[in-house]
Scaffold this active site. Structure first.
Site, short mmCIF file in Angstrom:
data_model
loop_
_atom_site.label_atom_id
_atom_site.label_comp_id
_atom_site.label_asym_id
_atom_site.label_seq_id
_atom_site.Cartn_x
_atom_site.Cartn_y
_atom_site.Cartn_z
N LYS A 39 0.85 -1.20 0.00
CA LYS A 39 0.00 0.00 0.00
C LYS A 39 0.88 1.24 0.00
CE LYS A 39 -2.11 2.15 3.47
NZ LYS A 39 -2.59 3.51 3.63
N ASP A 67 -3.40 4.30 -2.21
CA ASP A 67 -4.36 4.87 -1.25
C ASP A 67 -4.27 6.39 -1.28
OD1 ASP A 67 -6.11 5.17 0.85
OD2 ASP A 67 -4.64 4.67 2.40
N LYS A 69 -6.98 8.45 -1.65
CA LYS A 69 -8.21 9.04 -1.06
C LYS A 69 -8.70 10.25 -1.85
CE LYS A 69 -7.43 7.43 3.69
NZ LYS A 69 -6.10 6.83 3.64
N ASP A 72 -13.07 15.16 -4.76
CA ASP A 72 -13.16 16.44 -5.48
C ASP A 72 -14.42 16.38 -6.33
OD1 ASP A 72 -12.44 18.90 -6.85
OD2 ASP A 72 -10.35 18.46 -6.34
N THR A 131 -11.19 6.98 10.71
CA THR A 131 -11.21 6.44 12.08
C THR A 131 -10.69 7.45 13.10
OG1 THR A 131 -9.17 5.34 11.47
CG2 THR A 131 -11.13 3.96 11.62
N ARG A 222 3.27 -0.86 10.51
CA ARG A 222 4.40 -0.94 11.44
C ARG A 222 4.73 -2.31 12.03
NH1 ARG A 222 2.08 4.19 14.44
NH2 ARG A 222 0.24 3.18 13.53
#
Ligand code: C5P
Length: 251
Positions: A39, A67, A69, A72, A131, A222
């Site tokens: 990703k 990713d 996002k 618009d 989130t 991570r």
């Protein structure tokens, strides 16, 4: 045109959250054998652009989840989707709060551009409610619903608008799977093996729990990229998921 049919080795996309090309290519090469894809998000793309994405593809030969996002007006999002189409990403993200017309434009642009440039179009998945938002944050921007209700509403709108799925927290997977049925892709970050640090993630599940609840793809950063030995951390996660993978093969 249908979305990509490339078989992933595992449902795990490893998040390479760095603006640094040599760190990203180094990590990609190390973990490539034990994950399903990589990703790349705004941090990497803003620093390295499409050329950087190609370098990562060269270093790993893995499907890329881009990713970015997008959010618009429909015409601009369609243009952005067409602009990244030549990269042949496996999956792209848009914000569902861009609305139905924007989501429909993204899917249409992906299908048309993919038809011209690459064989399969990317999966387009929607971010429902970030989130980092709680009920108070929603109220502050004029949304009276609770987070959970807004997530359900936006996921349903995403499906109606032709998106292939949504990104959601592990906590929402079972609910959305039951609301939206099989076939609608659920992508979950916030995944932590028992042995890994939680970092700043609060609503976590283990990889096996998330897949058992109905997640199609897991985003893990991570626990792999911050491990002393990223390759063995990735292999450990793949091994934990192996029971599910082999029972799916039996079907
Ligand atoms: O390092 P970690 O496993 O927490 O990384 C999770 C990845 O998923 C990061 O790229 C983060 O931006 C992303 N993400 C998230 N929560 C969301 C959406 C995306 O953690 N709701």
């Amino acid at each position: 045109m249908t979305s990509p049919d490339r078989q992933l080795k595992t449902p795990v996309f490893c998040a390479l959250d760095t603006p640094d090309l040599s760190r990203a290519t180094g990590l990609a090469a190390k973990v490539a054998d034990a994950i399903g894809g990589l990703k790349l998000g705004l941090e990497f793309f803003t620093a390295q652009g499409p050329k950087g994405v190609k370098q990562i593809q060269k270093a790993s030969d893995l499907p890329i989840f881009l990713d970015l996002k997008f959010n618009d007006i429909p015409n601009t999002v369609a243009g952005a989707v067409r602009a990244v189409a030549p990269l042949g990403a496996y999956m792209l993200t848009v914000h569902t709060n861009g609305g139905r017309a924007m989501m429909e434009a993204a899917v249409k642009a992906a299908s048309e551009a993919a038809y011209e440039v690459v064989k399969a179009r990317p999966l387009i998945v929607g971010v429902t409610v970030l989130t980092s938002f709680d009920n108070d944050d929603l109220a502050e921007i004029g949304v009276e619903s609770k987070v959970v209700d807004q997530v359900r509403r936006m996921a349903e709108l995403a499906k109606l608008s032709g998106l292939d799925g949504v990104v959601c927290s592990p906590r929402e997977v079972a609910m959305l799977r039951s609301d939206l049925g099989d076939g609608f892709k659920l992508v979950t970050p916030g995944v932590r093996p028992e042995w890994a640090s939680k970092d700043d993630q609060k609503r976590i599940m283990s990889p096996l729990e998330a897949v058992s609840a109905g997640a199609d793809y897991l985003v893990v950063g991570r626990p792999i990229t911050g491990a002393k030995d990223p390759a063995s951390a990735a292999a450990r996660i793949a091994a934990e998921l192996a029971p599910i993978e082999s029972s799916a093969d039996d079907l």
